[in-house]
Design an enzyme around this catalytic site. Structure first.
Site, PDB file in Angstrom:
ATOM      1  N   ILE A   1      16.940 -28.789 -14.777  1.00 50.49           N
ATOM      2  CA  ILE A   1      18.421 -28.701 -13.969  1.00 50.49           C
ATOM      3  C   ILE A   1      17.907 -28.406 -12.505  1.00 50.49           C
ATOM      4  O   ILE A   1      18.850 -28.161 -12.156  1.00 50.49           O
ATOM      5  CB  ILE A   1      18.388 -26.913 -14.925  1.00 50.49           C
TER       6      ILE A   1
ATOM      7  N   TYR B   1       8.608 -15.675 -23.058  1.00 50.90           N
ATOM      8  CA  TYR B   1       8.891 -16.332 -21.648  1.00 50.90           C
ATOM      9  C   TYR B   1      10.564 -15.827 -21.725  1.00 50.90           C
ATOM     10  O   TYR B   1      11.342 -15.750 -20.850  1.00 50.90           O
ATOM     11  CB  TYR B   1       8.957 -18.005 -22.648  1.00 50.90           C
TER      12      TYR B   1
ATOM     13  N   LYS C   1      12.699 -14.393 -18.057  1.00 52.02           N
ATOM     14  CA  LYS C   1      13.747 -15.049 -18.276  1.00 52.02           C
ATOM     15  C   LYS C   1      14.965 -13.729 -18.437  1.00 52.02           C
ATOM     16  O   LYS C   1      15.680 -13.175 -17.358  1.00 52.02           O
ATOM     17  CB  LYS C   1      14.625 -16.022 -19.136  1.00 52.02           C
TER      18      LYS C   1
END
Length: 316
Positions: free
Chosen positions: A32, A181, A185
């Site tokens: 991204i 993870y 985030k």
């Protein structure tokens, strides 16, 4: 705060010009982040790719230049897992001001065992959250020198179902890669919301916005060789998924809008329009658990202690 109804029409394929502005995209060499950098380069701005891998960064800059004639794009070495190197990385930007930083770089592990950075932090929490937290402190003088700079933090839909364990931020007791993870985030997203609150309290001109890309798959992403190659077979097999998710080029849209659109305000959350998974970017309500000031404050204090500084201590 801008309302949804007052926001001007936004065309992801017809972006406003940004000549003379300077943007930094962490992890701009792949995924991204690459498409954020490519799309921002098309506005005439100077775009700097922060990457820990010089070879991949060079491939990404070459790809952008091939697709965007006259692109003002370059790279600096940036390793978010090494907190002691961040000051030098910011110096290497060699700019007088920074109009926006897109905190995009990240590590996602899906196997055991638990890994740590050189500073002794769990690798995903240490890189994804603490690295960007510390980087923002180093960047704040450059951001404050711009007339209306933005810190854009890229979260993840994976964080929506997670909750932080403030007594075990480093996942020492019960390490599960997927959960670690998601929590890293989520910590980033708490940071982005809390940063804006503290900047407002300090009277800063810098705004902080949180975005997420929804569902973004490699197999639905257009090829950018050698940065990314999607085979015909992969595209065909992923075609049914396109009803619900999208490619990483579209996953970049919320971050690009957060950088460029004057209708976007600090403290907001932006993501894809359709179920938060695909489509053009739109503002969405801040998730309930992200609105918890007690958790945000405790995470902030812990992060200051772990990195040795406070990003909201704005100079001047």
């Amino acid at each position: 705060m801008s309302s949804l109804s007052s926001a001007p029409p936004w065309n992801v394929r017809r972006l406003p010009g940004a000549h003379g502005r300077v943007f930094l995209v962490t992890g701009g060499n792949a995924g991204i982040g690459y498409f954020v950098a490519e799309q921002l380069s098309a506005t005439g701005a100077t775009v700097v790719l922060g990457s820990r891998n010089p070879a991949r960064a060079e491939a990404a800059t070459a790809s952008i230049r091939a697709r965007v004639p006259g692109a003002r794009v370059r790279a600096v070495r940036l390793d978010l897992a090494d907190l002691s190197s961040l000051g030098t990385a910011v110096e290497s930007l060699a700019v007088e001001r920074l109009d926006a930083v897109v905190h995009n770089a990240g590590i996602a592990l899906d196997d055991m065992p638990r890994k740590e950075t050189g500073d002794g932090h769990e690798l995903m929490f240490g890189t994804n959250h603490l690295g960007h937290f510390a980087l923002t402190r180093w960047l704040m003088p450059l951001l404050s020198a711009a007339p209306a700079a933005r810190v854009v933090t890229t979260g993840s839909f994976a964080a929506k179902s997670e909750r932080l364990d403030l007594d075990d931020l480093q996942s020492r007791k019960d390490y599960r890669p997927g959960r670690a993870y998601g929590r890293s985030k989520l910590a980033q997203m708490y940071f982005g919301i809390e940063l804006d609150r503290r900047l407002r309290a300090a009277g800063s001109t810098v705004a902080s916005v949180v975005v997420h890309p929804g569902g973004a798959l490699d197999s639905l992403t257009p090829s950018r060789p050698p940065v990314h190659v999607t085979t015909t077979g992969a595209r065909l097999s992923a075609a049914p998924a396109a009803l619900l998710v999208q490619g990483k080029h579209a996953g970049a849209w919320p971050a690009v809008r957060a950088v460029l659109d004057p209708a976007v305000d600090g403290g907001q959350l932006w993501g894809p329009r359709v179920f938060g998974l695909r489509g053009a970017p739109r503002r969405e309500p801040v998730w309930n658990h992200l609105s918890d000031p007690s958790t945000a404050a405790r995470l902030w204090d812990a992060s200051c202690g772990l990195t040795g500084g406070d990003p909201a201590a704005v100079p001047g």
